[in-house]
Write an enzyme that holds these catalytic residues in place. Structure first.
Site, PDB file in Angstrom:
ATOM      1  N   ASN A   1      -9.974   1.546   8.825  1.00  0.00           N
ATOM      2  CA  ASN A   1      -9.284   1.196  10.059  1.00  0.00           C
ATOM      3  C   ASN A   1      -9.983   1.849  11.260  1.00  0.00           C
ATOM      4  OD1 ASN A   1      -5.793   0.835  10.963  1.00  0.00           O
ATOM      5  ND2 ASN A   1      -7.532   0.738  12.278  1.00  0.00           N
ATOM      6  N   THR A   2      -9.818   3.186  11.356  1.00  0.00           N
ATOM      7  CA  THR A   2     -10.277   3.881  12.555  1.00  0.00           C
ATOM      8  C   THR A   2     -11.780   3.712  12.783  1.00  0.00           C
ATOM      9  OG1 THR A   2      -8.554   5.490  12.041  1.00  0.00           O
ATOM     10  CG2 THR A   2     -10.098   6.084  13.768  1.00  0.00           C
TER      11      THR A   2
ATOM     12  N   GLY B   1      -8.486   9.135   9.003  1.00  0.00           N
ATOM     13  CA  GLY B   1      -8.864   9.176  10.413  1.00  0.00           C
ATOM     14  C   GLY B   1      -9.948  10.163  10.769  1.00  0.00           C
TER      15      GLY B   1
ATOM     16  N   LYS C   1       0.879  -1.173   0.000  1.00  0.00           N
ATOM     17  CA  LYS C   1       0.000   0.000   0.000  1.00  0.00           C
ATOM     18  C   LYS C   1       0.914   1.220   0.000  1.00  0.00           C
ATOM     19  CE  LYS C   1      -3.166   2.699   2.775  1.00  0.00           C
ATOM     20  NZ  LYS C   1      -4.000   2.802   3.985  1.00  0.00           N
TER      21      LYS C   1
ATOM     22  N   ALA D   1      -9.581   5.551   3.276  1.00  0.00           N
ATOM     23  CA  ALA D   1      -9.429   6.692   4.186  1.00  0.00           C
ATOM     24  C   ALA D   1     -10.659   7.589   4.236  1.00  0.00           C
ATOM     25  CB  ALA D   1      -8.220   7.561   3.825  1.00  0.00           C
ATOM     26  N   GLY D   2     -11.008   7.965   5.445  1.00  0.00           N
ATOM     27  CA  GLY D   2     -12.025   8.980   5.673  1.00  0.00           C
ATOM     28  C   GLY D   2     -13.436   8.457   5.879  1.00  0.00           C
TER      29      GLY D   2
END
Lengths: 71, 261
Positions: free
Chosen positions: B208-209, B159, B98, B186-187
């Site tokens: 992830n987050t 995040g 990645k 992301a986001g």
């Protein structure tokens, strides 16, 4: 005869070492050679098979990395 | 669910999951299982000898039985990212990477020039490059032409959990790059965000987050898995076209109480 000392930087920390090769340096610094880790010198990747052959020079900047969590 | 192919590997799950910020290793393992993911991202950081190596974490990740996708998170130039990718290939015994080359520390916005430069080198060296990028169309086109296995536009800064900030740009990417593997990375903060981009036809999402920092990460992992599946099913089913005016669902013919006077 006392081996010559080289000043290098390892993971950002300066140190004096008598190690002639990367493999010797890792051993002297207490790394487990079997651990999951990879190395670079001066931002160039050094494959594991090269560790015993990779001669150290004064001023070398060595990075040793391991897996961590990541996104 | 229709299987898809990422870097030559057939996958059933369209949810890729990060391994950071979980309350505990056990919660991570449970969330991975609940999500049904088959791809986990991992990072690389300096190792001090007194920490005994990264073996413990690596063994836990291996035990989860997923494909491992190492990242170059935190790299600020092409050469840094290339070197870290080479180290990751040896460490994880995978050509998958990645690719992240950060251009701005405040927004963590990727550096388009460094990303493209690194991608070209890594593809030449035999890597399967999954490139983290913005929603810029031309950059995505260049990354695809460079041979990236996947192009991964952000929905919002890493995040933030704000969801797609520019859905129109994401839709344009999908329309203009019909043959590229496109993963929103992301986001995303909520399952509805994931469903939204999957309905557009994105091949997968990477989170992830949103899972790790949820009040209950395991339930949230399951929620995201269902949202991703729902979004994909909806895309495959072809949503109806929008209309500007109302149109009754119930037939008007036969309506009672109406009489010709």
């Amino acid at each position: 005869m006392t081996p010559p000392m080289n000043e290098v930087s390892m993971n950002g920390r300066p140190l004096q070492t008598p190690a002639a090769t990367l493999a010797e340096l890792l051993q002297l610094q207490g790394y487990d050679a079997q651990a999951a880790m990879a190395c670079a010198i001066n931002r160039q990747f050094v494959p594991r098979a090269q560790w015993p052959l990779q001669a150290l020079q004064a001023g070398d900047r060595i990075d040793v990395i391991a897996p961590v969590t990541g996104g | 669910m229709t299987p898809w192919t990422l870097a030559g590997t057939s996958l059933a799950s369209r949810l890729l999951l990060g391994t950071a910020h979980y309350p505990s290793p056990q919660v991570l393992a449970d969330a991975v299982q609940a999500s049904g993911t088959q791809v986990l991202t991992v990072g690389l950081r300096r190792l001090q000898p007194e920490h005994g190596g990264g073996n413990a974490f690596w063994q836990r990740v291996r035990a989860l039985g997923c494909h491992v996708l190492p990242n170059t998170a935190g790299c600020h130039g092409a050469q840094e990212a290339i070197t870290l990718a080479q180290m990751a290939r040896e460490l994880f015994d995978t050509p998958w990477i990645k690719l992240e080359v950060i251009g701005d520390d405040y927004t963590l916005q990727p550096d388009p020039f460094g990303t493209l430069e690194a991608a070209r080198v890594l593809v030449r060296e035999g890597f399967q490059v999954l490139a983290y990028t913005t929603d810029d169309l031309v950059l995505a086109q260049r990354l695809h032409e460079a041979g990236c296995a996947a192009v991964m536009p952000w929905a919002a800064p890493i995040g933030t959990g704000r969801g797609p900030q520019n859905p129109s740009a994401l839709q344009t990417l999908r329309s203009r790059l019909p043959d590229a593997v496109l993963i929103v990375d992301a986001g995303l903060g909520r399952p509805s965000h994931a469903a939204q981009v999957m309905e557009m036809g994105f091949d997968a999402v990477l989170l992830n987050t949103a899972v790790a920092q949820a009040g209950d990460p395991v339930r949230m992992a399951r929620a995201f898995a269902q949202a991703v599946d729902a979004g994909r099913l909806a895309f495959e089913a072809t949503p109806m076209g929008e209309r500007q005016t109302a149109q009754a669902s119930t037939p008007t013919l036969g309506m009672p109480f109406w009489h010709q006077s």
